[in-house]
Design a protein around this motif. Structure first.
Motif, PDB file in Angstrom:
ATOM      1  N   LYS A  99       5.657 -12.902  13.089  1.00 31.75           N
ATOM      2  CA  LYS A  99       5.009 -12.684  14.376  1.00 31.75           C
ATOM      3  C   LYS A  99       5.647 -13.604  15.409  1.00 31.75           C
ATOM      4  O   LYS A  99       6.115 -14.694  15.083  1.00 31.75           O
ATOM      5  N   TYR A 104      -0.489 -17.558  21.725  1.00 37.23           N
ATOM      6  CA  TYR A 104      -1.260 -17.908  20.528  1.00 37.23           C
ATOM      7  C   TYR A 104      -1.850 -16.679  19.854  1.00 37.23           C
ATOM      8  O   TYR A 104      -2.412 -15.808  20.514  1.00 37.23           O
ATOM      9  N   SER A 105      -1.740 -16.612  18.565  1.00 38.43           N
ATOM     10  CA  SER A 105      -2.473 -15.633  17.770  1.00 38.43           C
ATOM     11  C   SER A 105      -2.679 -16.240  16.385  1.00 38.43           C
ATOM     12  O   SER A 105      -1.846 -17.002  15.910  1.00 38.43           O
ATOM     13  N   SER A 106      -3.765 -15.893  15.774  1.00 39.48           N
ATOM     14  CA  SER A 106      -4.125 -16.480  14.497  1.00 39.48           C
ATOM     15  C   SER A 106      -3.049 -16.234  13.454  1.00 39.48           C
ATOM     16  O   SER A 106      -2.483 -15.143  13.358  1.00 39.48           O
ATOM     17  N   TYR A 107      -2.768 -17.240  12.662  1.00 40.45           N
ATOM     18  CA  TYR A 107      -1.828 -17.096  11.567  1.00 40.45           C
ATOM     19  C   TYR A 107      -2.420 -16.327  10.404  1.00 40.45           C
ATOM     20  O   TYR A 107      -1.699 -15.849   9.543  1.00 40.45           O
ATOM     21  N   ASN A 112      -1.891  -9.531  13.353  1.00 43.03           N
ATOM     22  CA  ASN A 112      -1.102 -10.241  14.362  1.00 43.03           C
ATOM     23  C   ASN A 112       0.390 -10.261  14.053  1.00 43.03           C
ATOM     24  O   ASN A 112       1.173 -10.736  14.861  1.00 43.03           O
ATOM     25  N   TYR A 113       0.761  -9.777  12.893  1.00 44.78           N
ATOM     26  CA  TYR A 113       2.160  -9.791  12.488  1.00 44.78           C
ATOM     27  C   TYR A 113       2.796  -8.441  12.807  1.00 44.78           C
ATOM     28  O   TYR A 113       2.257  -7.392  12.482  1.00 44.78           O
ATOM     29  N   ASN A 114       3.961  -8.534  13.427  1.00 43.41           N
ATOM     30  CA  ASN A 114       4.600  -7.319  13.932  1.00 43.41           C
ATOM     31  C   ASN A 114       5.559  -6.683  12.933  1.00 43.41           C
ATOM     32  O   ASN A 114       5.804  -5.477  12.990  1.00 43.41           O
TER      33      ASN A 114
END
Length: 126
Positions: A99, A104-107, A112-114
């Motif tokens: 990602k 900011y985005s939660s791990y 949230n992963y592209n």
């Protein structure tokens, strides 16, 4: 686009170790935070570990803390998951994901992963 290819999965006895690798290509690797997720048959995909773009911070699921480590080599465009003291409940397909480090985005959330790899099977026998 970022391409991710996992390797290193296999069959291991309980208490053993495996190291997964995720080789990336495409865009600048250091622009991405990296994560590992896993999915067992009939279960939801779950977070395992993540590492920030610089390698300065790491995050782990409670179920793997103290047993798994995550690292990255930005010169080799590769992220690793070292898995020790494996348990049968670690059996799953393990996925590498990327990602963007910007914003900011939660791990912990897989949404949230592209970019995702195809997965590698890890089987731990009792």
């Amino acid at each position: 686009q970022v391409q991710l290819v996992e390797s290193g999965g296999g069959l291991v006895q309980a208490g053993g170790s495996l190291r997964l690798s995720c080789a990336t290509s495409g865009r600048t690797f250091s622009n991405y935070d990296m994560g590992w997720f896993r999915q067992a048959p009939g279960k939801e995909r779950e977070f395992v570990a993540a590492i920030t773009w610089s390698g300065g911070s790491t995050y782990f699921a409670d179920s793997v803390k103290g047993r798994f480590t995550i690292s990255r080599d930005n010169a080799k465009n590769t992220v690793y998951l070292q898995m020790n003291s494996l348990k049968p409940e670690d059996t799953a397909v393990y996925y590498c994901a990327a990602k963007s480090r910007f914003g900011y985005s939660s791990y912990y959330a897989y949404s949230n992963y592209n970019y995702w790899g195809q997965g590698t099977q890890v089987t731990v026998s009792s």
